[in-house]
Design an enzyme around this catalytic site. Structure first.
Site, mmCIF file in Angstrom:
data_model
loop_
_atom_site.group_PDB
_atom_site.id
_atom_site.type_symbol
_atom_site.label_atom_id
_atom_site.label_comp_id
_atom_site.label_asym_id
_atom_site.label_seq_id
_atom_site.Cartn_x
_atom_site.Cartn_y
_atom_site.Cartn_z
ATOM 1 N N ASN A 1 0.511 -1.283 -0.027
ATOM 2 C CA ASN A 1 -0.196 0.213 -0.057
ATOM 3 C C ASN A 1 1.396 1.054 0.069
ATOM 4 O O ASN A 1 0.260 2.137 -0.565
ATOM 5 C CB ASN A 1 -0.134 -0.014 1.171
ATOM 6 C CG ASN A 1 -2.036 -1.338 0.853
ATOM 7 O OD1 ASN A 1 -2.721 -0.941 0.140
ATOM 8 N ND2 ASN A 1 -2.343 -2.169 2.029
ATOM 9 N N ASP B 1 0.396 -11.499 0.828
ATOM 10 C CA ASP B 1 1.408 -11.436 1.008
ATOM 11 C C ASP B 1 1.491 -12.325 2.055
ATOM 12 O O ASP B 1 2.767 -12.550 2.277
ATOM 13 C CB ASP B 1 1.500 -10.336 1.284
ATOM 14 C CG ASP B 1 -0.171 -9.746 2.491
ATOM 15 O OD1 ASP B 1 -1.322 -10.179 2.279
ATOM 16 O OD2 ASP B 1 0.285 -8.573 3.208
ATOM 17 N N THR C 1 7.208 16.926 24.858
ATOM 18 C CA THR C 1 5.645 15.715 23.750
ATOM 19 C C THR C 1 6.104 15.008 22.987
ATOM 20 O O THR C 1 5.809 13.537 22.824
ATOM 21 C CB THR C 1 5.307 16.918 23.084
ATOM 22 O OG1 THR C 1 4.209 18.089 23.836
ATOM 23 C CG2 THR C 1 3.302 16.319 21.594
ATOM 24 N N ASP D 1 4.355 -9.205 10.628
ATOM 25 C CA ASP D 1 4.525 -7.950 8.868
ATOM 26 C C ASP D 1 4.115 -6.691 9.670
ATOM 27 O O ASP D 1 2.894 -6.353 9.103
ATOM 28 C CB ASP D 1 4.535 -8.357 8.482
ATOM 29 C CG ASP D 1 5.128 -8.524 6.930
ATOM 30 O OD1 ASP D 1 5.001 -6.966 6.442
ATOM 31 O OD2 ASP D 1 4.973 -8.448 5.299
#
Length: 257
Positions: A9, A109, A184, A129
């Site tokens: 992706n 995958d 932060t 993964d």
């Protein structure tokens, strides 16, 4: 040499592999708007940069979780190699026994990772993964794929956090010096890196209870190198696990064809 291509992706990983050697591994950004010609040019440049003659490529194979790009990349590889690539999916022999409610739903995958991990490390196994999603695959002692888990990926979680909390910035993924952050940025890094490491450790503990014993644990994927070193369980990091699985599947199908 076989040209192996993993279409993810976020990234497309291309590797030139032979049983005795890995010649190269390179990454491209996944882009749904590129044409097959543009991808062919990108693959050609990768070969040239690694001083690889296209004539030395015996074939190619694709694993894809981005269906709209599969045919585009298939056409690109055919331009480069002169032959249609194999695509992991229905009709392809993998040798993996999948014991799930609907084996056809298992992503190519995850199948490819499992084929490589069983061959390289033996069973039983847990495979993590870490990419756009974090996936866990469980392989029992007989080498059967019995199930797993799908978890929001590290960057997906961080992007969501930054976009929904206006005062929280986008951060890098370098390892924080301590669990308890004092500003932060350090607090966010601790949550992202150590939080994911603790999640993986916890999933391993619970999965081993269900598997009734210790297992080898393998990690792979683009984000594994940030998280694996922070886990308490021993985890084998294999950067090119999926590409190794593509080579094995290619050999199995060419031998049996």
């Amino acid at each position: 040499m076989v040209l192996t291509v993993d279409i993810g992706n976020s990234n497309i990983v291309a590797g030139g592999l032979a049983p005795e050697k890995t010649y190269f591994v390179e990454r491209l950004s996944t882009n749904l708007y590129k044409t097959s010609l543009e991808y062919a040019v990108s693959f050609k440049h990768i070969l040239e940069l690694n001083q690889i003659d296209a004539g030395s490529i015996s074939g190619s194979i694709i694993c894809s979780v981005v269906p709209p790009l599969t045919n585009t990349i298939r056409e690109a590889l055919e331009r480069i190699t002169g032959a249609a690539p194999l695509v992991v999916g229905p009709g392809i022999k993998t040798g993996l026994n999948i014991k799930m409610d609907n084996p056809a739903q298992l992503g190519s995958d995850l199948v490819t990772d499992a084929v490589a991990a069983i061959h390289e490390y033996g069973a039983p196994l847990l495979i993590f993964d870490l990419g756009t999603a974090t996936t866990m695959s469980a392989i029992d002692k007989s080498g059967n794929y019995i199930g797993g888990a799908i978890i929001p990926g590290l960057k997906v979680s961080l992007d969501s956090l930054s976009s929904r909390a206006s005062q929280l910035p986008r951060i890098g993924l370098d390892r924080p010096k301590r669990i308890i952050g004092t500003n932060t940025i350090e607090c966010m890094k601790s949550g992202a890196i150590y939080g994911n490491a603790c999640m993986i450790d916890g999933m391993i503990d619970r999965a081993m209870e269900e598997l009734k014993g210790p297992v080898k644990v393998i990690s792979t994927g683009g984000l594994a190198r940030f998280i694996t070193p922070c886990c308490k369980h021993p985890i084998i990091y294999d950067e090119i696990l999926l590409l190794k699985g593509l080579l094995l599947i290619y050999q199995k199908n060419r031998t049996n064809s």
